[in-house]
Design a protein around this motif. Structure first.
Motif, PDB file in Angstrom:
ATOM      1  N   ALA A 159      11.003  57.635  23.215  1.00 36.80           N
ATOM      2  CA  ALA A 159       9.582  57.355  23.411  1.00 36.80           C
ATOM      3  C   ALA A 159       9.058  56.498  22.263  1.00 36.80           C
ATOM      4  CB  ALA A 159       8.798  58.661  23.500  1.00 36.80           C
ATOM      5  N   ILE A 160       8.315  55.454  22.615  1.00 35.44           N
ATOM      6  CA  ILE A 160       7.688  54.573  21.622  1.00 35.44           C
ATOM      7  C   ILE A 160       6.276  55.094  21.368  1.00 35.44           C
ATOM      8  CG2 ILE A 160       6.981  52.230  21.067  1.00 35.44           C
ATOM      9  CD1 ILE A 160       9.988  52.614  21.219  1.00 35.44           C
ATOM     10  N   ARG A 161       6.044  55.494  20.145  1.00 35.78           N
ATOM     11  CA  ARG A 161       4.730  56.020  19.757  1.00 35.78           C
ATOM     12  C   ARG A 161       3.903  54.905  19.122  1.00 35.78           C
ATOM     13  NH1 ARG A 161       8.702  59.708  19.387  1.00 35.78           N
ATOM     14  NH2 ARG A 161       8.273  61.872  19.971  1.00 35.78           N
ATOM     15  N   GLU A 162       2.589  54.995  19.265  1.00 38.77           N
ATOM     16  CA  GLU A 162       1.693  53.952  18.780  1.00 38.77           C
ATOM     17  C   GLU A 162       0.616  54.562  17.896  1.00 38.77           C
ATOM     18  OE1 GLU A 162       0.128  52.006  22.190  1.00 38.77           O
ATOM     19  OE2 GLU A 162       2.030  51.031  22.738  1.00 38.77           O
ATOM     20  N   GLU A 163       0.300  53.836  16.831  1.00 38.05           N
ATOM     21  CA  GLU A 163      -0.789  54.204  15.928  1.00 38.05           C
ATOM     22  C   GLU A 163      -1.718  52.998  15.803  1.00 38.05           C
ATOM     23  OE1 GLU A 163      -1.256  57.163  14.746  1.00 38.05           O
ATOM     24  OE2 GLU A 163       0.669  58.022  15.401  1.00 38.05           O
ATOM     25  N   ASN A 164      -2.999  53.197  16.123  1.00 41.70           N
ATOM     26  CA  ASN A 164      -3.982  52.116  16.098  1.00 41.70           C
ATOM     27  C   ASN A 164      -4.859  52.227  14.860  1.00 41.70           C
ATOM     28  OD1 ASN A 164      -3.251  50.938  18.655  1.00 41.70           O
ATOM     29  ND2 ASN A 164      -4.246  52.672  19.638  1.00 41.70           N
ATOM     30  N   PHE A 165      -5.175  51.077  14.274  1.00 42.70           N
ATOM     31  CA  PHE A 165      -6.043  50.994  13.096  1.00 42.70           C
ATOM     32  C   PHE A 165      -7.146  49.966  13.397  1.00 42.70           C
ATOM     33  CE2 PHE A 165      -1.851  52.240  11.792  1.00 42.70           C
ATOM     34  CZ  PHE A 165      -2.039  53.207  10.823  1.00 42.70           C
ATOM     35  N   PRO A 166      -8.409  50.355  13.344  1.00 44.78           N
ATOM     36  CA  PRO A 166      -8.902  51.721  13.171  1.00 44.78           C
ATOM     37  C   PRO A 166      -8.631  52.571  14.401  1.00 44.78           C
ATOM     38  CG  PRO A 166     -10.705  50.240  13.641  1.00 44.78           C
ATOM     39  CD  PRO A 166      -9.484  49.373  13.472  1.00 44.78           C
ATOM     40  N   THR A 167      -8.800  53.876  14.265  1.00 47.17           N
ATOM     41  CA  THR A 167      -8.423  54.793  15.338  1.00 47.17           C
ATOM     42  C   THR A 167      -9.242  54.558  16.600  1.00 47.17           C
ATOM     43  OG1 THR A 167      -7.863  56.430  13.642  1.00 47.17           O
ATOM     44  CG2 THR A 167      -8.076  57.213  15.909  1.00 47.17           C
ATOM     45  N   SER A 168     -10.548  54.360  16.447  1.00 48.81           N
ATOM     46  CA  SER A 168     -11.411  54.168  17.610  1.00 48.81           C
ATOM     47  C   SER A 168     -11.206  52.819  18.277  1.00 48.81           C
ATOM     48  CB  SER A 168     -12.882  54.314  17.197  1.00 48.81           C
ATOM     49  OG  SER A 168     -13.223  53.345  16.221  1.00 48.81           O
ATOM     50  N   GLY A 169     -10.684  51.842  17.551  1.00 47.23           N
ATOM     51  CA  GLY A 169     -10.477  50.508  18.111  1.00 47.23           C
ATOM     52  C   GLY A 169     -11.677  49.607  18.023  1.00 47.23           C
ATOM     53  N   SER A 170     -12.863  50.139  17.696  1.00 44.30           N
ATOM     54  CA  SER A 170     -14.070  49.327  17.630  1.00 44.30           C
ATOM     55  C   SER A 170     -14.741  49.353  16.261  1.00 44.30           C
ATOM     56  CB  SER A 170     -15.080  49.801  18.692  1.00 44.30           C
ATOM     57  OG  SER A 170     -15.405  51.167  18.479  1.00 44.30           O
ATOM     58  N   GLY A 171     -14.248  50.149  15.338  1.00 43.44           N
ATOM     59  CA  GLY A 171     -14.840  50.211  14.013  1.00 43.44           C
ATOM     60  C   GLY A 171     -14.328  49.105  13.108  1.00 43.44           C
ATOM     61  N   GLU A 172     -14.767  49.145  11.847  1.00 46.41           N
ATOM     62  CA  GLU A 172     -14.354  48.163  10.857  1.00 46.41           C
ATOM     63  C   GLU A 172     -13.245  48.725   9.994  1.00 46.41           C
ATOM     64  OE1 GLU A 172     -18.176  45.277   9.989  1.00 46.41           O
ATOM     65  OE2 GLU A 172     -17.787  46.967   8.641  1.00 46.41           O
ATOM     66  N   ASN A 173     -12.322  47.860   9.636  1.00 45.71           N
ATOM     67  CA  ASN A 173     -11.232  48.208   8.731  1.00 45.71           C
ATOM     68  C   ASN A 173     -11.136  47.084   7.693  1.00 45.71           C
ATOM     69  OD1 ASN A 173      -9.046  49.573   7.654  1.00 45.71           O
ATOM     70  ND2 ASN A 173      -7.577  48.613   9.034  1.00 45.71           N
ATOM     71  N   LEU A 174     -11.972  47.178   6.660  1.00 46.33           N
ATOM     72  CA  LEU A 174     -12.134  46.098   5.692  1.00 46.33           C
ATOM     73  C   LEU A 174     -11.026  46.132   4.655  1.00 46.33           C
ATOM     74  CD1 LEU A 174     -15.993  46.352   5.150  1.00 46.33           C
ATOM     75  CD2 LEU A 174     -14.732  44.961   6.797  1.00 46.33           C
ATOM     76  N   MET A 175     -10.512  44.935   4.338  1.00 46.38           N
ATOM     77  CA  MET A 175      -9.462  44.783   3.323  1.00 46.38           C
ATOM     78  C   MET A 175      -9.781  43.585   2.451  1.00 46.38           C
ATOM     79  SD  MET A 175      -5.929  45.569   5.405  1.00 46.38           S
ATOM     80  CE  MET A 175      -5.751  47.070   6.363  1.00 46.38           C
ATOM     81  N   LEU A 176      -9.277  43.615   1.228  1.00 53.19           N
ATOM     82  CA  LEU A 176      -9.510  42.556   0.246  1.00 53.19           C
ATOM     83  C   LEU A 176      -8.308  41.622   0.221  1.00 53.19           C
ATOM     84  CD1 LEU A 176     -11.528  41.586  -1.925  1.00 53.19           C
ATOM     85  CD2 LEU A 176     -10.186  42.901  -3.591  1.00 53.19           C
ATOM     86  N   THR A 177      -8.578  40.316   0.384  1.00 50.70           N
ATOM     87  CA  THR A 177      -7.510  39.322   0.390  1.00 50.70           C
ATOM     88  C   THR A 177      -7.217  38.842  -1.031  1.00 50.70           C
ATOM     89  OG1 THR A 177      -9.089  37.523   0.739  1.00 50.70           O
ATOM     90  CG2 THR A 177      -8.175  38.597   2.695  1.00 50.70           C
ATOM     91  N   GLY A 178      -6.205  37.990  -1.138  1.00 47.23           N
ATOM     92  CA  GLY A 178      -5.807  37.495  -2.444  1.00 47.23           C
ATOM     93  C   GLY A 178      -6.812  36.545  -3.070  1.00 47.23           C
TER      94      GLY A 178
END
Length: 384
Positions: A159-178
């Motif tokens: 079985a192929i399991r999946e993890e989504n980021f963010p969990t809800s799929g509609s929120g923000e997941n902010l990251m800092l670039t170089g």
């Protein structure tokens, strides 16, 4: 077999016990209607809804056949048709032995259901011996020691399991670039179980471990790229690097997990500055387009100049070989090119034949008329 013999004895008792009326003494040959039967007896009615004569009515409080049967079962009363051997009818098994038989049946069922294990094609069975790892069962039917000696945990390894980021799929997941910019990144991690033993015993919460590892690896990779790379052409490189870093961390944990792939689904600026960022991106794209057009025009001018230079070098070689002829030819070619684009006025000079525009004059001349036929003169005869 003892149980069945005891039940048969109980049936014999019930058959041998003379029938009794619900009101007392047994009938002795009555006809069931209160009168005398064929034997001359008057034993009372057999029909419970008919009343017997005054002298035949049962005494109140008399024991019934069911009461006597229960009494004998409790006291273990003797007799050929009674109870013996600890209270079971017909000299059957005692109650203790019945309990032992019941426990044995339950134990047999428990052994059958816990000793035979069926492993599906997509599963692997991890066997433990009193809680300690023993072996892994391949697909098929296997015989193991009954529980709790051996315990089998079935794990789906396909079985192929999946993890989504963010969990809800509609929120923000902010990251800092170089380059010190912020990007809202959404992605998905696909994974499966490669080693059932390590998956069960090495990590406690596999899903949480995968999520924490993916988040750490993604932030580490995004911190080394620019914003343009994160939202544009660098997505494929980021996905490959995150998958490689995740697999390395999970292997160090001996997690038994295989990362199948990373897919970035969203890479945008934060929602608060998204419109301004789009305007800046459009201006940058227009500037790049203008720069590309200027470079193309420069290349065209350079190519044209190079062609003219090559042509001049060729003419110069001809001029060195025959200067006068080349000079005259160049003069004629130049005058032809200049005069072909201007109006010309021809001035008649003395001793010079004027220019006759023969092609234009031929167009202006009228078409020649057809010649007229004249009659021939008449010939007169006679002499002088």
């Amino acid at each position: 077999m003892s149980i069945f013999s005891g039940l048969a004895s109980l049936g014999g008792i019930l058959r041998n016990e003379p029938p009794k009326s619900p009101w007392g003494g047994p009938p002795s040959g009555g006809d069931g209607n209160g009168g005398k039967g064929n034997g001359g007896g008057n034993d009372g009615p057999r029909n419970p809804w008919s009343f017997p004569p005054e002298g035949r009515r049962p005494r109140p409080g008399g024991p019934s056949a069911l009461d006597e049967l229960l009494k004998r079962a409790k006291t273990g009363g003797g007799g050929g048709g009674g109870f013996s051997g600890g209270g079971f009818p017909g000299g059957g098994l005692p109650a203790k032995r019945l309990w032992l038989i019941g426990v044995g049946v339950i134990a047999a069922i428990w052994l059958v259901f816990t000793s035979f294990q069926q492993i599906g094609p997509q599963e692997r069975g991890v066997v433990t011996f009193f809680g300690k790892y023993s072996r892994v069962l391949e697909p098929g039917i296997h015989l193991v020691l009954p529980a709790p000696i051996n315990s089998v945990t079935k794990v789906n390894v396909r079985a192929i399991r999946e993890e989504n980021f963010p969990t809800s799929g509609s929120g923000e997941n902010l990251m800092l670039t170089g380059d010190q910019n912020i990007v809202d990144l959404g992605y998905q991690v696909r994974w499966n179980i490669a080693n059932p033993q390590d998956f069960i015993f090495q990590i406690r919460n596999p899903e949480e471990t995968v999520r924490a590892t993916a988040e750490s690896a993604m932030r580490a990779v995004v911190a080394d790229v620019t914003l343009d790379q994160a939202i544009g052409r660098g997505r494929t490189v980021i996905e490959a690097r995150v998958q490689q870093l995740m697999q390395q961390i999970l292997d160090d944990y001996n997690s038994g997990i295989m990362v199948q792939g990373i897919a970035i689904s969203k890479a945008d600026p934060p929602a608060a500055v998204n419109d301004d960022f789009k305007a800046v991106s459009a201006a940058q794209q227009q500037a790049q387009a203008n720069l590309n057009n200027a470079r193309a025009y420069a290349q065209q001018v350079i190519a044209r100049a190079q062609g003219e230079a090559a042509k001049f070098d060729k003419i110069y070689e001809q001029y060195k070989a025959a200067p006068e002829v080349t000079r005259r030819r160049l003069y004629y070619e130049t005058m032809e090119a200049v005069l072909a684009k201007s109006n010309k006025t021809i001035i008649e000079a003395q001793g010079v034949t004027p220019y006759l525009p023969l092609p234009e004059a031929a167009k202006r001349l009228p078409e020649p008329a057809a010649p007229a036929t004249t009659p021939a003169p008449a010939v007169q005869g006679g002499g002088q």
